[in-house]
Scaffold this active site. Structure first.
Site, PDB file in Angstrom:
ATOM      1  N   THR A  98      -1.411   7.552   0.133  1.00 17.98           N
ATOM      2  CA  THR A  98      -2.792   7.485  -0.373  1.00 17.98           C
ATOM      3  C   THR A  98      -3.548   6.279   0.179  1.00 17.98           C
ATOM      4  O   THR A  98      -4.762   6.213   0.075  1.00 17.98           O
ATOM      5  CB  THR A  98      -2.787   7.365  -1.907  1.00 17.98           C
ATOM      6  OG1 THR A  98      -2.154   6.121  -2.247  1.00 17.98           O
ATOM      7  CG2 THR A  98      -2.041   8.509  -2.572  1.00 17.98           C
ATOM      8  N   ASP A 109       7.025  -6.743   8.521  1.00 21.62           N
ATOM      9  CA  ASP A 109       8.237  -6.438   9.303  1.00 21.62           C
ATOM     10  C   ASP A 109       8.447  -7.453  10.419  1.00 21.62           C
ATOM     11  O   ASP A 109       9.569  -7.871  10.706  1.00 21.62           O
ATOM     12  CB  ASP A 109       8.140  -5.033   9.917  1.00 21.62           C
ATOM     13  CG  ASP A 109       8.270  -3.936   8.879  1.00 21.62           C
ATOM     14  OD1 ASP A 109       8.556  -4.255   7.704  1.00 21.62           O
ATOM     15  OD2 ASP A 109       8.069  -2.759   9.238  1.00 21.62           O
ATOM     16  N   ARG A 139       0.836  -1.186   0.000  1.00 24.22           N
ATOM     17  CA  ARG A 139       0.000   0.000   0.000  1.00 24.22           C
ATOM     18  C   ARG A 139       0.871   1.236   0.000  1.00 24.22           C
ATOM     19  O   ARG A 139       1.926   1.277   0.643  1.00 24.22           O
ATOM     20  CB  ARG A 139      -1.001  -0.013   1.148  1.00 24.22           C
ATOM     21  CG  ARG A 139      -0.428   0.154   2.517  1.00 24.22           C
ATOM     22  CD  ARG A 139      -1.536   0.226   3.538  1.00 24.22           C
ATOM     23  NE  ARG A 139      -0.995   0.353   4.872  1.00 24.22           N
ATOM     24  CZ  ARG A 139      -1.719   0.334   5.972  1.00 24.22           C
ATOM     25  NH1 ARG A 139      -3.005   0.171   5.917  1.00 24.22           N
ATOM     26  NH2 ARG A 139      -1.143   0.470   7.147  1.00 24.22           N
ATOM     27  N   ASP A 184       3.228  -4.148  12.068  1.00 22.15           N
ATOM     28  CA  ASP A 184       3.406  -4.436  10.639  1.00 22.15           C
ATOM     29  C   ASP A 184       3.745  -5.922  10.475  1.00 22.15           C
ATOM     30  O   ASP A 184       4.833  -6.365  10.867  1.00 22.15           O
ATOM     31  CB  ASP A 184       4.526  -3.560  10.069  1.00 22.15           C
ATOM     32  CG  ASP A 184       4.621  -3.687   8.559  1.00 22.15           C
ATOM     33  OD1 ASP A 184       4.827  -4.821   8.070  1.00 22.15           O
ATOM     34  OD2 ASP A 184       4.482  -2.672   7.870  1.00 22.15           O
TER      35      ASP A 184
HETATM   36  N1  URA Z   1      -0.724  -3.981   7.592  1.00 28.32           N
HETATM   37  C1  URA Z   1      -0.056  -4.447   8.686  1.00 28.32           C
HETATM   38  O1  URA Z   1       0.934  -5.169   8.552  1.00 28.32           O
HETATM   39  N2  URA Z   1      -0.504  -4.104   9.906  1.00 28.32           N
HETATM   40  C2  URA Z   1      -1.602  -3.329  10.105  1.00 28.32           C
HETATM   41  O2  URA Z   1      -1.979  -3.083  11.244  1.00 28.32           O
HETATM   42  C3  URA Z   1      -2.283  -2.862   8.951  1.00 28.32           C
HETATM   43  C4  URA Z   1      -1.820  -3.193   7.728  1.00 28.32           C
END
Ligand code: URA
Length: 211
Positions: free
Chosen positions: A107, A205, A103, A202
């Site tokens: 945006t 990550d 993403r 994330d």
């Molecule tokens: N993507 C992620 O890895 N964590 C989130 O909280 C939202 C999107």
């Protein structure tokens, strides 16, 4: 659209450890794998089978085998890759396609950087793997790719979902196809950066490190 929240103490336990920010990457990866196997059990409840006749050491009997055409499993890179082994362990006959999406953090739109899908998936059961259903943008784009190739039976397997994202997917799908979301938990909301709250951070990550 159908939503299935896996309500099981083992799912809740593994999810709690995943959420903990002190959980290191190797443990996180292992737990995602285990959790997806539990979710895959629910996600494949309607998988197509054919009746077969077999012979046990004692008698002839009828059973079932996974039907053709083979199901298609599509991890959405990068974080969805951490869910692939857990899914294919339960669905060994599946073919695997790939969608690379990220993403745009400004945006929040989904950008596709890799696409390896069969041209025609009509009549095939498709399973999308995406750990975090946040704004719904990525999942909508992925479902759109599959519907454009003829899919009408799509199941998304997610670890966590935000109510906002579920609503977006529901509005997009309408009655165009049979879409099911299987998720370990639906969290409270999105924060101002479109992260799921309380969430787990994330997912990419935490699986693979910040690269
Ligand atoms: N993507 C992620 O890895 N964590 C989130 O909280 C939202 C999107």
């Amino acid at each position: 659209m159908r939503l299935h929240v896996a309500d099981h103490p083992l799912v809740a336990h593994k999810l709690t450890v995943l959420r903990d920010k002190k959980t290191p990457s190797p443990t996180f990866r292992q737990l995602v794998d285990e959790l997806v196997t539990l979710l895959a059990y629910e996600a494949t409840r309607d998988v197509h089978t054919d009746t077969v006749q077999i012979e046990t050491p004692v008698a002839v009997t009828t059973g079932v085998k996974l039907a053709d055409p083979r199901p298609l499993v599509v991890p959405i890179l990068r974080a969805g890759l951490g869910m692939l082994d857990g899914m294919t362990r339960l669905l060994p006959t599946a073919e695997v396609g790939f969608l690379g999406m990220q993403r745009d953090e400004t945006t929040l739109e989904a950008i596709t950087y890799a696409n390896r899908l069969p041209d025609d998936v009509s009549g095939r059961q498709c399973f999308l793997l995406d750990p975090m259903l946040a704004t719904g943008g990525t999942l909508v784009a992925a479902i759109d790719y599959l519907l454009a190739r003829g899919a009408r039976d799509v199941t998304a397997v997610c670890l966590l979902a935000a109510p906002e994202g579920i609503e977006v997917v529901e509005k997009f799908v309408g009655d165009r196809a049979d879409v099911k979301i299987v998720v370990a938990a639906v969290d409270e909301r999105l924060n101002e950066k479109a992260y799921i709250v309380p969430g787990l951070g994330d997912a990419g990550d935490r699986l693979y490190g910040i690269v």
